[in-house]
Design a protein around this motif. Structure first.
Motif, mmCIF file in Angstrom:
data_model
loop_
_atom_site.group_PDB
_atom_site.id
_atom_site.type_symbol
_atom_site.label_atom_id
_atom_site.label_comp_id
_atom_site.label_asym_id
_atom_site.label_seq_id
_atom_site.Cartn_x
_atom_site.Cartn_y
_atom_site.Cartn_z
ATOM 1 N N GLU A 174 5.080 -1.538 0.305
ATOM 2 C CA GLU A 174 6.128 -1.454 -0.712
ATOM 3 C C GLU A 174 6.658 -0.035 -0.878
ATOM 4 O O GLU A 174 7.819 0.172 -1.208
ATOM 5 N N ARG A 175 5.797 0.953 -0.667
ATOM 6 C CA ARG A 175 6.219 2.344 -0.854
ATOM 7 C C ARG A 175 5.506 3.234 0.169
ATOM 8 O O ARG A 175 4.471 2.879 0.711
ATOM 9 N N GLU A 176 6.087 4.390 0.330
ATOM 10 C CA GLU A 176 5.510 5.389 1.224
ATOM 11 C C GLU A 176 4.368 6.102 0.504
ATOM 12 O O GLU A 176 4.551 6.613 -0.605
ATOM 13 N N GLU A 177 3.190 6.085 1.110
ATOM 14 C CA GLU A 177 2.020 6.770 0.562
ATOM 15 C C GLU A 177 0.998 6.918 1.670
ATOM 16 O O GLU A 177 1.158 6.366 2.754
ATOM 17 N N MET A 178 -0.054 7.665 1.414
ATOM 18 C CA MET A 178 -1.113 7.801 2.405
ATOM 19 C C MET A 178 -1.681 6.400 2.695
ATOM 20 O O MET A 178 -1.868 5.605 1.768
ATOM 21 N N GLN A 179 -1.898 6.119 3.948
ATOM 22 C CA GLN A 179 -2.432 4.816 4.359
ATOM 23 C C GLN A 179 -3.740 5.039 5.106
ATOM 24 O O GLN A 179 -3.946 6.095 5.720
ATOM 25 N N SER A 180 -4.597 4.044 5.076
ATOM 26 C CA SER A 180 -5.832 4.089 5.835
ATOM 27 C C SER A 180 -6.148 2.675 6.312
ATOM 28 O O SER A 180 -6.188 1.746 5.504
ATOM 29 N N PHE A 205 4.377 5.317 10.210
ATOM 30 C CA PHE A 205 5.776 5.741 10.106
ATOM 31 C C PHE A 205 6.168 5.910 8.647
ATOM 32 O O PHE A 205 5.775 5.112 7.800
ATOM 33 N N ASP A 206 6.995 6.912 8.376
ATOM 34 C CA ASP A 206 7.468 7.126 7.009
ATOM 35 C C ASP A 206 8.623 6.185 6.682
ATOM 36 O O ASP A 206 8.994 5.333 7.503
ATOM 37 N N ALA A 265 -0.210 11.804 6.970
ATOM 38 C CA ALA A 265 0.968 12.006 6.124
ATOM 39 C C ALA A 265 1.317 10.667 5.485
ATOM 40 O O ALA A 265 0.908 9.615 5.975
ATOM 41 N N PRO A 266 2.075 10.684 4.395
ATOM 42 C CA PRO A 266 2.479 9.422 3.768
ATOM 43 C C PRO A 266 3.263 8.538 4.742
ATOM 44 O O PRO A 266 4.066 9.032 5.533
ATOM 45 N N ALA A 267 3.000 7.228 4.675
ATOM 46 C CA ALA A 267 3.647 6.270 5.575
ATOM 47 C C ALA A 267 4.001 5.005 4.807
ATOM 48 O O ALA A 267 3.336 4.659 3.829
ATOM 49 N N ARG A 268 5.026 4.340 5.265
ATOM 50 C CA ARG A 268 5.400 3.035 4.693
ATOM 51 C C ARG A 268 5.190 1.912 5.698
ATOM 52 O O ARG A 268 4.948 0.772 5.330
#
Length: 162
Positions: free
Chosen positions: A74-80, A95-96, A124-127
């Motif tokens: 739903e939003r760009e943020e750090m992902q794991s 990907f951002d 880095a933050p990703a969406r």
């Protein structure tokens, strides 16, 4: 050419394939469920809700060549991401919101340790997160900043706010 209505086997075979949930070659590309990256096109399954994202590619014995799974957040943020119950090695590409490659986890091995599987975070933050067969990122010589292009069906799933 006249259609032979006395032999329903070809039609039944197609129906059986569709009922089994298997795609015929090219179907995803024709309906727009594809992405392009590094000059290559991949048919993708889309995971755009919590349940689909949690399941991902778990319990699969293979991922067809030229295909992958696209996770839409739903939003760009750090992902794991992790490989819990995943049986195939993968490249995990982050990907951002502008669809630029911001982080890569290449050749991530399968994991059968359940909750003991290690995380593979973005740097880095990703969406958007694209999972492909391991080795694809190296084959394409992907570098951060590469752009991910969406086919029509993916564009629709990603929403108009991009």
């Amino acid at each position: 050419m006249r259609r032979d209505r006395s032999n329903p086997l070809p039609l039944l075979a197609v129906a059986a394939v569709l009922a089994a949930g298997l795609a015929l070659p090219g179907c995803a590309t024709e309906n727009g469920a594809w992405v392009e990256l590094g000059g290559a096109r991949y048919e993708v399954e889309i995971a755009n809700d919590d349940q689909e994202r949690a399941r991902g590619l778990m319990f699969r014995d293979r991922l067809a060549e030229g295909s992958g799974m696209l996770f839409i957040h739903e939003r760009e943020e750090m992902q794991s991401y992790w490989m819990k119950n995943t049986r195939i090695p993968l490249d995990i590409l982050y990907f951002d919101s502008a669809r630029r490659l911001v982080s890569q986890q290449r050749d991530v091995p399968p994991c059968s340790l359940g909750n003991g599987c290690p995380p593979y975070p973005s740097s880095a933050p990703a969406r958007y997160v694209l999972e492909l067969n391991a080795g694809e990122a190296a084959r394409l010589k992907l570098e951060d900043g590469a752009t991910l292009l969406f086919g029509p069906a993916v564009e629709q799933e990603a929403g108009a706010d991009d």
